[in-house]
Design a protein around this motif. Sequence first.
Motif, PDB file in Angstrom:
ATOM      1  N   TRP A  47      10.538  29.682  68.333  1.00  0.00           N
ATOM      2  CA  TRP A  47      10.847  30.553  69.478  1.00  0.00           C
ATOM      3  C   TRP A  47      11.324  31.914  68.987  1.00  0.00           C
ATOM      4  O   TRP A  47      10.873  32.951  69.484  1.00  0.00           O
ATOM      5  CB  TRP A  47      11.903  29.869  70.347  1.00  0.00           C
ATOM      6  CG  TRP A  47      12.127  30.502  71.690  1.00  0.00           C
ATOM      7  CD1 TRP A  47      11.513  30.165  72.861  1.00  0.00           C
ATOM      8  CD2 TRP A  47      13.020  31.585  71.993  1.00  0.00           C
ATOM      9  NE1 TRP A  47      11.974  30.969  73.885  1.00  0.00           N
ATOM     10  CE2 TRP A  47      12.894  31.845  73.372  1.00  0.00           C
ATOM     11  CE3 TRP A  47      13.899  32.357  71.233  1.00  0.00           C
ATOM     12  CZ2 TRP A  47      13.632  32.843  74.016  1.00  0.00           C
ATOM     13  CZ3 TRP A  47      14.640  33.361  71.869  1.00  0.00           C
ATOM     14  CH2 TRP A  47      14.499  33.595  73.241  1.00  0.00           C
ATOM     15  N   GLN A  93      12.753  26.968  75.401  1.00  0.00           N
ATOM     16  CA  GLN A  93      12.589  26.582  74.002  1.00  0.00           C
ATOM     17  C   GLN A  93      11.119  26.606  73.639  1.00  0.00           C
ATOM     18  O   GLN A  93      10.252  26.725  74.506  1.00  0.00           O
ATOM     19  CB  GLN A  93      13.146  25.170  73.750  1.00  0.00           C
ATOM     20  CG  GLN A  93      14.615  24.987  73.985  1.00  0.00           C
ATOM     21  CD  GLN A  93      15.046  23.537  73.904  1.00  0.00           C
ATOM     22  OE1 GLN A  93      14.212  22.635  73.823  1.00  0.00           O
ATOM     23  NE2 GLN A  93      16.348  23.292  73.934  1.00  0.00           N
ATOM     24  N   ALA A  94      10.858  26.486  72.343  1.00  0.00           N
ATOM     25  CA  ALA A  94       9.489  26.220  71.886  1.00  0.00           C
ATOM     26  C   ALA A  94       9.137  24.766  72.222  1.00  0.00           C
ATOM     27  O   ALA A  94      10.023  23.937  72.460  1.00  0.00           O
ATOM     28  CB  ALA A  94       9.387  26.466  70.388  1.00  0.00           C
TER      29      ALA A  94
END
Length: 672
Positions: free
Chosen positions: A67, A539-540
């Motif tokens: 991220w 988030q990723a």
Amino acid sequence: MKYRERFDRRVVREDVWIPTQDGRTRLHARVWRPADAEASPVPALLEYLPYRKSDWTAPRDAQRHPWYAGHGYASVRVDIRGHGDSEGTPGDEYDAQELADGVDVVNWLAVQPWCTGKVGMFGISWGGFNSLQIAALAPEPLKAVVTVCSTDDRYDNDVHYTGGAVLGIDMLAWAGTMLAFASRPPDPANVGADRWLPMWRERLAALEPFLHTWLDHQQRDAYWRHGSVCEDYGAVDAAVLAVGGWNDPYRDTVLRLVEHLPGDRVRGLIGPWSHQYPDRGLPPGPVIGFLQETLRWWDQHLKDQDTGIMDEPLLRAWLTESVPPATSYDVLPGRWVAERHWPSPTVTWDERVLAQDPTPVLVRSPQHTGLDSGRFFPFGNASDLPPDQREEDGRSVCFDTAPLTERVEILGRPRLRLRLDSTTPRAHVIVRLCDVAPDGSSTLVTRGVLNLLSRHGRDRSVEWRPGTYETVEFELNGTGYAFPPGHRVRVAVSDAYWPWVWPHGERGALSVVPADSAVLLPVRETTDGQPIRFEDPEQAPPLPVTYDRPADPRPERLVTHDVATGEWRLEVDPNYGGSRTYPDGLRYEESASETYTIRSDDPLSASAVSTWTIRLRRGEDHGTAWDAEIVTRTELRATRADFIMDSRIEARSNGETVAKRQWHRTTPRTSG
């Protein structure tokens, strides 16, 4: 939770070796960065840990490092020397070698072709600790730090001692955990099939249980002053965003940092959280968009963009509403409050005498007082927090206010002033502050400990003279809490708190003079300014890890009592995540237990045991077959004169023993 799959800059990941100044040891690193960073360099962010990026922290790493990379940073995760896939042998916590290596990594990152020369550090717990400590060494490229759930005081606000008392619960448990963690092998997929076993043997041969060192230093000496940023706040030149949770044992560090660091280089944030990053959604909430908040910090201090983060109040804190007692809350009710200064002019001391009666009150608690203390490190599990305190209150001496006629909000660290005498030269005093509802239920708000040996300073041990009254004053842990009208504020005093506090070698009693004793509450005005808001968490995408869900899970905390012998037994499953399978085929199996036993009438019956079994394996269908297992056991007990420590390790590969090690150690009880 929103998962961000597309970013303005395409992200690439690579594993690299980082040389250290000794010229013999390389640290293994994983770098996520924009694919075009060599053409358009970016600042670097460093997270530096012993917890194994290839497996143990990999799910958490996947949430944040990609991220940050997608938002224009090279986000770097490095295994500390002797841990994970890095070369060398493990050392003590935050030792000089670890910090020197960290400085080497910061300087190496700054000169990479994809880096602008500016570096930030972040981390939770260990990574938050060494971020602060390396900032105090002031490597030139390090411009900003985000330290989460960390401490500036390694002696009195860590897992070893509290109020000068031995932390029985985590002194043993964390030493046992780190013995197991430091015993784990490097991964042949990263270091090579021909290198992992020699590297592992070298690590195992170099191990020494941390417990030995920690109990060799029972007062605040040079050992603990090393790495304690509170010794010289002026050494920290980087900008510091300090983050904590009211349900984490390190939250007081945030209050100290915003008080002692320059206001133009520090901001503090305290939520209701446990020992977790605030975007992970683990109880207690509410969860916030923590990555976005930290991005404002990085952009401000590493990219010279005015993000408005330095216009935020010096301290943003969650003020919890009164709640019935429970061991877990999905979300704690409350609101965010802002303080432009700390100490704050909106917070004043409300001193309340414990009682008007000048007659001394006897405090002589059974040794198992404290079994309802909850977990020292809440991790967001179901049994983390203290249950209803009525049983603990019954084992203590309690002083209650009259039912409150108006709302009372407190923010900061309450203080206790006690006029007392001890029948023994060595004793503890433990104070809990509770919220007592009209139905009698008792919710723990905060607590504090004082080893009377350290009442004149944590760097010395002064025995009490029985028959002599003295006045002692000490702080409880910080809190933000609102007592509603109709509730009572309870001060519960005990001289035992097992297993948090390891008991002294003889059982005595305290005499407390209520009329000469008082609780000092940091009462906050209820007026608020602009509402404080955070973005929703982002988030990723998560790492596709498969976790085992046992059909018959064991209890996280189980208390049993042998009525015939008077023995109380607490069995704990720390539940760090259990067993799991990773996308690269790695099977990671983990089982741990802690056992604490004591008889209600005998402080010398105290015993604590930590056991761990860890197995790592990968099948031939994912390359070279690999199977490694570690079994450890750590035990602590004591006589009146000495602490006694027994530890052992057995390491196996493909069922064959690689190493067996065993230690037996005694050390005098100078303060513990």
